[in-house]
Design an enzyme around this catalytic site. Structure first.
Site, PDB file in Angstrom:
ATOM      1  N   ARG A  43       0.832  -1.212   0.000  1.00  0.00           N
ATOM      2  CA  ARG A  43       0.000   0.000   0.000  1.00  0.00           C
ATOM      3  C   ARG A  43       0.862   1.256   0.000  1.00  0.00           C
ATOM      4  O   ARG A  43       0.438   2.332  -0.391  1.00  0.00           O
ATOM      5  CB  ARG A  43      -1.009  -0.002   1.167  1.00  0.00           C
ATOM      6  CG  ARG A  43      -1.923   1.219   1.167  1.00  0.00           C
ATOM      7  CD  ARG A  43      -3.257   1.042   1.913  1.00  0.00           C
ATOM      8  NE  ARG A  43      -3.170   0.199   3.079  1.00  0.00           N
ATOM      9  CZ  ARG A  43      -2.638   0.570   4.257  1.00  0.00           C
ATOM     10  NH1 ARG A  43      -2.174   1.793   4.407  1.00  0.00           N
ATOM     11  NH2 ARG A  43      -2.585  -0.276   5.261  1.00  0.00           N
ATOM     12  N   TYR A  52     -16.489  15.749 -15.286  1.00  0.00           N
ATOM     13  CA  TYR A  52     -16.917  14.349 -15.312  1.00  0.00           C
ATOM     14  C   TYR A  52     -18.064  14.138 -14.320  1.00  0.00           C
ATOM     15  O   TYR A  52     -18.039  14.697 -13.217  1.00  0.00           O
ATOM     16  CB  TYR A  52     -15.702  13.483 -14.963  1.00  0.00           C
ATOM     17  CG  TYR A  52     -15.957  12.011 -15.065  1.00  0.00           C
ATOM     18  CD1 TYR A  52     -16.168  11.407 -16.294  1.00  0.00           C
ATOM     19  CD2 TYR A  52     -15.976  11.213 -13.931  1.00  0.00           C
ATOM     20  CE1 TYR A  52     -16.403  10.046 -16.391  1.00  0.00           C
ATOM     21  CE2 TYR A  52     -16.201   9.849 -14.016  1.00  0.00           C
ATOM     22  CZ  TYR A  52     -16.423   9.275 -15.249  1.00  0.00           C
ATOM     23  OH  TYR A  52     -16.655   7.930 -15.332  1.00  0.00           O
ATOM     24  N   ASP A 102      -7.654  17.673 -15.189  1.00  0.00           N
ATOM     25  CA  ASP A 102      -8.001  16.296 -15.574  1.00  0.00           C
ATOM     26  C   ASP A 102      -7.668  16.186 -17.064  1.00  0.00           C
ATOM     27  O   ASP A 102      -8.357  16.748 -17.910  1.00  0.00           O
ATOM     28  CB  ASP A 102      -9.496  16.052 -15.310  1.00  0.00           C
ATOM     29  CG  ASP A 102      -9.933  14.627 -15.675  1.00  0.00           C
ATOM     30  OD1 ASP A 102      -9.267  13.993 -16.520  1.00  0.00           O
ATOM     31  OD2 ASP A 102     -10.954  14.170 -15.144  1.00  0.00           O
ATOM     32  N   LYS A 131      -8.687   4.933 -19.585  1.00  0.00           N
ATOM     33  CA  LYS A 131      -8.967   5.383 -20.945  1.00  0.00           C
ATOM     34  C   LYS A 131      -7.717   5.250 -21.830  1.00  0.00           C
ATOM     35  O   LYS A 131      -7.247   4.147 -22.013  1.00  0.00           O
ATOM     36  CB  LYS A 131      -9.519   6.815 -20.888  1.00  0.00           C
ATOM     37  CG  LYS A 131     -10.524   7.056 -19.747  1.00  0.00           C
ATOM     38  CD  LYS A 131     -11.864   6.331 -19.933  1.00  0.00           C
ATOM     39  CE  LYS A 131     -12.734   6.330 -18.680  1.00  0.00           C
ATOM     40  NZ  LYS A 131     -13.054   7.636 -18.122  1.00  0.00           N
TER      41      LYS A 131
HETATM   42  C1  LIG Z   1     -13.514   8.143 -16.809  1.00  0.00           C
HETATM   43  C2  LIG Z   1     -13.168   9.497 -16.352  1.00  0.00           C
HETATM   44  C3  LIG Z   1     -12.922   9.764 -14.998  1.00  0.00           C
HETATM   45  C4  LIG Z   1     -13.084   8.701 -13.916  1.00  0.00           C
HETATM   46  O1  LIG Z   1     -12.181   7.661 -14.072  1.00  0.00           O
HETATM   47  P1  LIG Z   1     -12.451   6.147 -13.559  1.00  0.00           P
HETATM   48  O2  LIG Z   1     -11.204   5.458 -13.975  1.00  0.00           O
HETATM   49  O3  LIG Z   1     -13.674   5.651 -14.264  1.00  0.00           O
HETATM   50  O4  LIG Z   1     -12.639   6.224 -12.091  1.00  0.00           O
HETATM   51  C5  LIG Z   1     -12.542  11.044 -14.644  1.00  0.00           C
HETATM   52  N1  LIG Z   1     -12.429  12.023 -15.572  1.00  0.00           N
HETATM   53  C6  LIG Z   1     -12.682  11.808 -16.873  1.00  0.00           C
HETATM   54  C7  LIG Z   1     -12.545  12.940 -17.839  1.00  0.00           C
HETATM   55  C8  LIG Z   1     -13.048  10.539 -17.313  1.00  0.00           C
HETATM   56  O5  LIG Z   1     -13.316  10.339 -18.605  1.00  0.00           O
END
Ligand SMILES: *Cc1c(COP(=O)(O)O)cnc(C)c1O
Length: 403
Positions: free
Chosen positions: A59, A112, A184, A209
């Protein structure tokens, strides 16, 4: 050889790993272990006190995960990185790190869906408030800064409207008021946009992603420009909230990341072909893509992004009924949320990713029932065009027989 000058295409494959230290293993070994034995009691004491660097418990750090963190820090031109069990774990960890009860967060107009949910939770439980603003001019951002504002949190391009936030303007205002900037960067990946170069303090990714790119992992990454602050975060919020990434997921991400540059080139090339096709369609009303002559924000796009990437949103005539029929008529393109995979995906934000956002706020964000978001994959572009063409034809026929 001067390792400092290595290109990103090389860093995605080599950074943070020395095969000589791992029996010559070409690929990064998977250290599937929860804990690490100490040679003796004193070594254990020294590891815990911080006098000696080294592993203690997974961890707090794991060698496989560490390679991914170092690689991502290099790709985003940061000084350190932390891996999390999901993108939302990265979002929640940085916001918990930067705020205390009563603080205020300034956000881009669209964020998001779950980040929006998290902000609601923080408001309800800790009186940490937020505002959503469009962030198109310095004046507008400046006007929204309050005495209790501690950070500016933005997405660009904004999901799913592909609207851009001018990062230079955000950084200017943040510097003036001593605010931290968090970006982000999920939609562009480190291959197309590097907010730390523009002055952001933290960049985060849903690694689910583009970083992974193969649709088989949920993961998050946070990169910071200050190595000490990242280490503090590691030993406080990350250690104590415990939202860490598993070694196996890190191993899959290391594998996926190697092809990020070639994938992003192909995602972009395919998106450009679909963009041209969508523009020729009578049923398409508006198209949202950053690198498009018709986009009023094209200048901002060129300033902060290397290329347009793989996401295109568009509105279809006939509202929700047409949008749903269109999706149902697609065969190759899958109806699914998420993005950045090899497979082309389509989703309907108002009833899917953003269905949790109250209708009024949703429409303020520009998310109508006619809006569809395409995550353009890596298939042969003409096959995708053919699939879209058949679906448009079916919607056209339906609307003419029901007119
Ligand atoms: C998918 C996504 C998230 C969240 O990510 P997870 O891996 O699903 O927790 C945050 N910001 C954006 C822009 C995303 O596309």
């Amino acid at each position: 050889m001067n390792k400092k000058s290595l290109h990103k295409d090389t860093l995605v494959i080599h950074e943070g790993y020395d095969d000589n230290l791992h029996h010559g293993s070409l690929t990064v070994p998977l250290y599937q272990t929860s804990t690490y034995s100490f040679e003796n009691a004193v070594q254990g004491e020294r590891r815990f006190s911080g006098e000696e660097a080294g592993n203690i418990y997974s961890r707090l750090g794991n060698p496989t995960v560490r390679v991914l963190e170092e690689r991502m820090a290099a790709l985003e031109n940061g000084a350190g990185a932390l891996a999390f069990g999901s993108g939302m774990a990265a979002v929640s960890s940085i916001l918990v790190h930067l705020t205390k009860a009563g603080d205020h967060i300034l956000c881009s107009r669209g964020i998001y869906g779950c980040t929006f949910g998290l902000l609601g939770l923080m408001k309800e439980k800790y009186a940490i408030t937020h505002n959503l603003i469009s962030m198109t001019t310095e004046e507008e951002i400046e006007k929204a800064v309050k005495p209790e504002t501690v950070c500016i949190y933005v997405e660009t391009p904004i999901n799913p409207t592909m609207e851009l936030v001018d990062l230079e303007a955000v950084v200017k205002v943040a510097k003036k008021h001593g605010l931290k900037v968090v970006v982000d960067n999920t939609f562009t990946s480190p291959y197309l946009q590097n907010p730390i170069d523009i002055g952001a303090d933290f960049v985060l990714h849903s690694a689910t992603k583009y970083i992974n790119g193969h649709g088989d992992v949920i993961a998050g990454l946070l990169i910071g420009k200050d190595a000490e602050e990242i280490q503090t975060l590691r030993m406080t919020v990350q250690k104590d909230y415990g939202a860490i990434m598993s070694p196996f997921d890190a191993w899959l991400l290391i594998r996926g990341l190697k092809t990020l540059p070639v994938r992003m080139e192909k995602h972009t090339a395919n998106a450009e072909k679909l963009l041209a096709f969508l523009k020729s369609q009578k049923l398409v009303e508006d198209i949202y893509y950053p690198f498009d002559n018709g986009n009023p924000q094209f200048e901002i796009a060129k300033r902060q992004m290397k290329a347009g990437g793989g996401l295109i949103s568009f509105t279809i005539k006939g509202g929700k009924e047409s949008a749903q029929l269109f999706m149902d008529k697609l065969e190759l393109i899958k109806i699914a949320v998420s993005l950045g995979d090899a497979e082309t995906l389509i989703q309907h934000p108002s009833t899917m990713t953003h269905s949790g956002v109250p209708k009024q706020e949703r429409e303020q964000m520009g998310i109508t029932d006619s809006l569809l978001r395409l995550s353009v994959g890596l298939e042969y572009a003409d096959d995708l065009v053919a699939d879209l063409q058949l679906a448009f034809a079916a919607v056209g026929q339906h609307s003419s027989t029901h007119a």
